[in-house]
Write a protein that holds these residues in place. Structure first.
Motif, short mmCIF file in Angstrom:
data_model
loop_
_atom_site.label_atom_id
_atom_site.label_comp_id
_atom_site.label_asym_id
_atom_site.label_seq_id
_atom_site.Cartn_x
_atom_site.Cartn_y
_atom_site.Cartn_z
N HIS A 27 42.25 41.22 42.09
CA HIS A 27 42.69 40.10 41.34
C HIS A 27 42.36 40.44 39.89
O HIS A 27 41.08 40.25 39.45
CB HIS A 27 41.95 38.94 41.95
CG HIS A 27 42.35 37.71 41.25
ND1 HIS A 27 42.41 36.56 42.04
CD2 HIS A 27 42.53 37.23 40.13
CE1 HIS A 27 42.59 35.39 41.30
NE2 HIS A 27 42.67 35.99 39.90
N HIS A 76 43.80 39.77 35.71
CA HIS A 76 44.85 39.25 34.63
C HIS A 76 44.70 40.13 33.25
O HIS A 76 44.53 39.73 32.20
CB HIS A 76 44.52 37.84 34.10
CG HIS A 76 44.45 36.87 35.49
ND1 HIS A 76 45.55 36.00 35.66
CD2 HIS A 76 43.76 36.56 36.29
CE1 HIS A 76 44.80 35.04 36.58
NE2 HIS A 76 43.75 35.44 36.95
N HIS A 127 45.73 31.08 43.68
CA HIS A 127 44.44 30.50 43.03
C HIS A 127 44.39 29.12 43.73
O HIS A 127 44.97 28.19 43.56
CB HIS A 127 44.70 30.28 41.49
CG HIS A 127 44.76 31.66 40.73
ND1 HIS A 127 45.52 32.36 40.96
CD2 HIS A 127 43.69 31.95 39.94
CE1 HIS A 127 45.24 33.55 40.06
NE2 HIS A 127 44.04 33.40 39.41
N HIS A 177 39.47 32.54 44.72
CA HIS A 177 38.59 31.68 44.41
C HIS A 177 37.63 30.63 45.24
O HIS A 177 36.56 30.99 45.75
CB HIS A 177 39.11 30.39 43.14
CG HIS A 177 39.41 31.13 41.64
ND1 HIS A 177 38.39 31.81 40.94
CD2 HIS A 177 40.75 31.59 41.24
CE1 HIS A 177 39.01 32.30 39.87
NE2 HIS A 177 40.35 32.15 39.93
N ASP A 209 38.75 39.47 38.43
CA ASP A 209 39.48 38.00 37.86
C ASP A 209 39.48 38.56 36.13
O ASP A 209 39.60 37.49 35.72
CB ASP A 209 38.82 36.87 38.36
CG ASP A 209 39.54 35.63 37.81
OD1 ASP A 209 40.88 35.75 37.91
OD2 ASP A 209 39.32 34.65 37.81
FE FE Z 1 42.55 34.61 38.37
#
Ligand code: FE
Ligand code: NIG
Length: 410
Positions: free
Chosen positions: A73, A75, A243, A266, A318
């Motif tokens: 995960h 970004h 998410h 999460h 993340d």
């Molecule tokens: Fe995320």
């Protein structure tokens, strides 16, 4: 393969096999043989077939060998940074306050849209390289900072491009439903229409995404809007991730399970029914301690309930400019243990076998025959040391797809 010839034989290694899930499995004084980019044999050295030959043999000097790590995960393709928001949060502003004031994801959308292709790749590559240096061989990268079809496509292409440049297997996820773009302010449903009718079909047609994700949250998209995105993903033959329940309980875990999601991520505010639903669906719970830490969150994800229900738990960085400016998966191992009370063995399973499953990949994450020969070699005395250290990188050897990328001299 008795009598045959392996491409590569690794001797003198203790093995963290992960065969058998989080119960792990370690083999002291092991050997591992590779053929055609796949693991062909793994076991105790003493059991290695005597008549077997290998084109090349390398010794691990008594170090520990694990599967190549998987960061499931991130970004990490974006431009700019949000250090000023960090400062504002320290003064008391919340993540939601900043988002509502036009900062947050929107600030990164502006910077990312303004960057040229090469600038975007150049800004993102070092983050991927930092992960690769920690023995990570597979990285998931989401879009979500374009928020228009062409801009999302560009982010996904950039992710694949830097993956090829870094020699890392990048899996891409379309996160067009990350925020409502300024062009659609006050018209979230119209943007969701665009995502469903244009963005998802375009990305699916071009084979640019391995999955579709959404931000289901009071400051993101409603469960109903998320359902529409997921239905479009399904209609276009793409698996989903979510998410879910990061800042509030929106029933995200149950929603992810309803769509047979690969993962729900999460989950700090996930409720008991949601956890049970994840277990029934076989959806992986992805824990993101970097975001929990950076947002000074106090609500802990329901780890005990996940454990009790047998939900697979993965751990990821993340990596993003807002809630988790993190480029160390090893630090996340430490935080998953310290903050979320995972055992070191659970945390290691969370960045190997379960992280692979969170991406729908059954061909990696274990040291077992037929698995991809993605390996990491560690200068540690025992596996728990991977989670125990903070800010150290004991990775001294890397094998990807059977190719030795890095190996210690002795
Ligand atoms: Fe995320
Ligand atoms: O995983 N919560 C939504 N998405 C990211 C944050 C993205 C951002 O703030 O830029 C997350 O926390």
């Amino acid at each position: 393969m008795a009598g045959g010839a392996f491409d590569l034989l690794i001797t003198g290694a203790h093995l963290v096999t992960m065969a058998g899930g989080e119960s792990g499995g370690t083999i002291r004084d092991g050997a591992l043989a590779i053929s055609g980019g796949r693991i062909a044999w793994a076991g105790p050295r003493a059991a290695f077939p005597r008549d077997a030959r290998a084109t090349r043999t390398v010794d691990a000097g008594g170090r520990w060998l694990t599967p190549g790590l998987v960061d499931c995960h991130t970004h990490l393709v974006y431009a700019g940074n949000r250090a000023h928001e960090f400062a504002a949060r320290l003064e008391g502003a919340t993540y939601a306050d900043i988002a509502k004031a036009g900062g947050g994801i929107h600030a990164t959308v502006r910077a990312t849209r303004a960057a040229t292709d090469d600038e975007l790749a150049a800004a993102s590559y070092p983050r991927l390289a930092a992960l690769a240096a920690e023995g990570i061989s597979t990285v998931e990268i989401k879009s979500g900072y374009g928020l228009a079809t062409a801009a999302e496509v560009r982010q996904l292409r950039t992710a694949r491009r830097i993956g090829a440049e870094a020699g890392v297997d990048v899996r891409t996820t379309l996160l067009a439903a990350h925020a409502v773009p300024p062009e659609f302010a006050g018209r979230a449903d119209d943007y969701v229409d665009l995502v469903c009718q244009e963005t998802i079909p375009a990305v699916a047609r071009e084979g640019l995404a391995d999955a579709v994700d959404a931000f289901c949250e009071t400051i993101g998209f409603t469960p109903e809007q998320t359902r529409r995105v997921f239905a479009a993903a399904r209609a276009n033959g793409l698996r989903v991730k979510l998410h879910a329940d990061q800042l509030s309980d929106t029933g995200g875990a149950a929603l992810a399970a309803e769509f047979n999601a690969l993962s729900a991520d999460h989950l700090e505010y996930a409720n008991a029914a949601g956890v049970a639903a994840l277990a029934r669906a076989g959806t992986v719970a992805v824990l993101l301690p970097g975001a929990f830490y950076a947002l000074s969150e106090t609500q802990l994800p329901p780890v005990a309930a996940m454990r009790a229900h047998g939900v697979r738990m993965a751990v990821a960085t993340d990596c993003n400019p807002g809630t988790s400016p993190v480029t160390s998966l090893l630090l996340m191992l430490n935080m998953a243990c310290t903050l979320f009370r995972l055992t070191p063995a659970e945390a290691i399973a969370g960045v190997t076998v379960h992280a692979a499953r969170a991406l729908g990949l059954a061909d990696r994450g274990m040291l077992a025959p037929a698995q991809r020969a993605d390996l990491a070699l560690w200068d540690i005395a025992e596996p728990a040391e991977l989670a125990y250290r903070m800010g150290a990188n004991p990775c001294v050897g890397i094998v990807r797809g059977g190719d030795v990328i890095q190996w210690p001299m002795a």
